[in-house]
Design an enzyme around this catalytic site. Structure first.
Site, PDB file in Angstrom:
ATOM      1  N   TYR A 127       8.911  -0.152  -2.007  1.00 37.88           N
ATOM      2  CA  TYR A 127       7.604   0.264  -2.522  1.00 37.88           C
ATOM      3  C   TYR A 127       6.871   1.107  -1.482  1.00 37.88           C
ATOM      4  O   TYR A 127       6.343   2.177  -1.782  1.00 37.88           O
ATOM      5  CB  TYR A 127       6.783  -0.966  -2.888  1.00 37.88           C
ATOM      6  CG  TYR A 127       5.408  -0.650  -3.450  1.00 37.88           C
ATOM      7  CD1 TYR A 127       5.241  -0.384  -4.805  1.00 37.88           C
ATOM      8  CD2 TYR A 127       4.278  -0.633  -2.631  1.00 37.88           C
ATOM      9  CE1 TYR A 127       3.986  -0.102  -5.324  1.00 37.88           C
ATOM     10  CE2 TYR A 127       3.020  -0.351  -3.143  1.00 37.88           C
ATOM     11  CZ  TYR A 127       2.883  -0.092  -4.486  1.00 37.88           C
ATOM     12  OH  TYR A 127       1.643   0.198  -4.996  1.00 37.88           O
ATOM     13  N   SER A 177      -0.850   4.105  -1.501  1.00 42.68           N
ATOM     14  CA  SER A 177      -1.055   2.908  -0.693  1.00 42.68           C
ATOM     15  C   SER A 177      -0.369   3.102   0.645  1.00 42.68           C
ATOM     16  O   SER A 177       0.772   3.571   0.706  1.00 42.68           O
ATOM     17  CB  SER A 177      -0.478   1.677  -1.389  1.00 42.68           C
ATOM     18  OG  SER A 177      -0.617   0.537  -0.560  1.00 42.68           O
TER      19      SER A 177
END
Length: 229
Positions: A138, A128
């Site tokens: 993240y 991502s």
């Protein structure tokens, strides 16, 4: 590569996107190993559950021994702690890195020699480019996984192993349940991922978010973060 007749292993296949992708691969004629920390949570018909915690070397090695016929590896297992980089818990930040970066690399190191010995195949890493300051851990861990993907792509090319990256924003799964706004349908993303594997794509962009960010990468900071002064 042709999915029908292949043998695939999907990490984190007991729920969310991993479950959808394992089902898609099985529907296309693959023999599917479904990796999960607790194999009893795998409830997909037609797949074989295997214990796999990607942050623990012992079950990774054991899974590679048991599923030694794999020709398609999907590194999907992940975690999202919602941790910011500046003042977040360092233990949570380490967990993100141990999972997305070192965990993914550990699984590749265990399975890549076997895929090469099985006349080659494909490794797909679920990535991502999407990040926000409040969940920087993240984003940073996924950025490390992207760099790993790019490096391994070159290292494994001569051994008949194609390394691809699946880029997607938020999907409508349990992990993103608290995130407002539009989310991609994980079943549709699984279909696009399988199409990309069969087409031999190095990068699979599964939604508009991934396409916008890819376009912004060439535009520098101003394109990626237009709100900055």
């Amino acid at each position: 590569m042709k999915i029908a007749g292949s043998t695939a292993l999907v990490t984190g296949a007991n729920r969310g996107f991993g479950r959808h992708l394992a089902a898609e691969l099985a529907a296309r004629g693959a023999t599917v190993w479904a990796g999960a920390r607790n194999p009893d949570t795998v409830d997909l018909p037609g797949v074989t559950a295997v214990r796999l915690d990607i942050t623990d070397p012992a079950p990774v090695a054991a899974a590679a021994e048991r599923a030694g016929d794999v020709t398609l590896l999907v590194n999907n297992a992940g975690v999202s702690t919602g941790t910011a980089l500046l003042d977040g818990d360092l233990a949570q930040i380490r967990l993100e890195l141990e999972t997305h970066y070192l965990g993914t690399l550990s699984v590749v190191r265990a399975f890549a020699p076997r895929i090469a010995a099985n006349d080659g195949g494909t490794i797909l890493n679920v990535l991502s480019w999407f990040t926000f300051p409040g969940v920087g851990a993240y984003g940073a861990a996924k950025a490390a996984a992207w760099s790993v993907t790019n490096a391994l792509r070159v290292e494994l090319a001569g051994r008949g192993v194609r390394v691809a990256g699946l880029h997607v924003g938020y999907m409508d799964t349990e992990m993103a349940a608290a995130v407002p706004g539009p989310k991609a349908d994980p079943a549709e993303v699984a279909r696009l991922a399988a199409d990309g594997i069969e087409a031999g794509s190095y990068e699979i962009l599964a939604d508009d978010v991934a396409r916008r960010v890819q376009a912004g990468l060439s535009g520098g900071v101003a394109a990626l973060h237009p709100a900055l002064p």
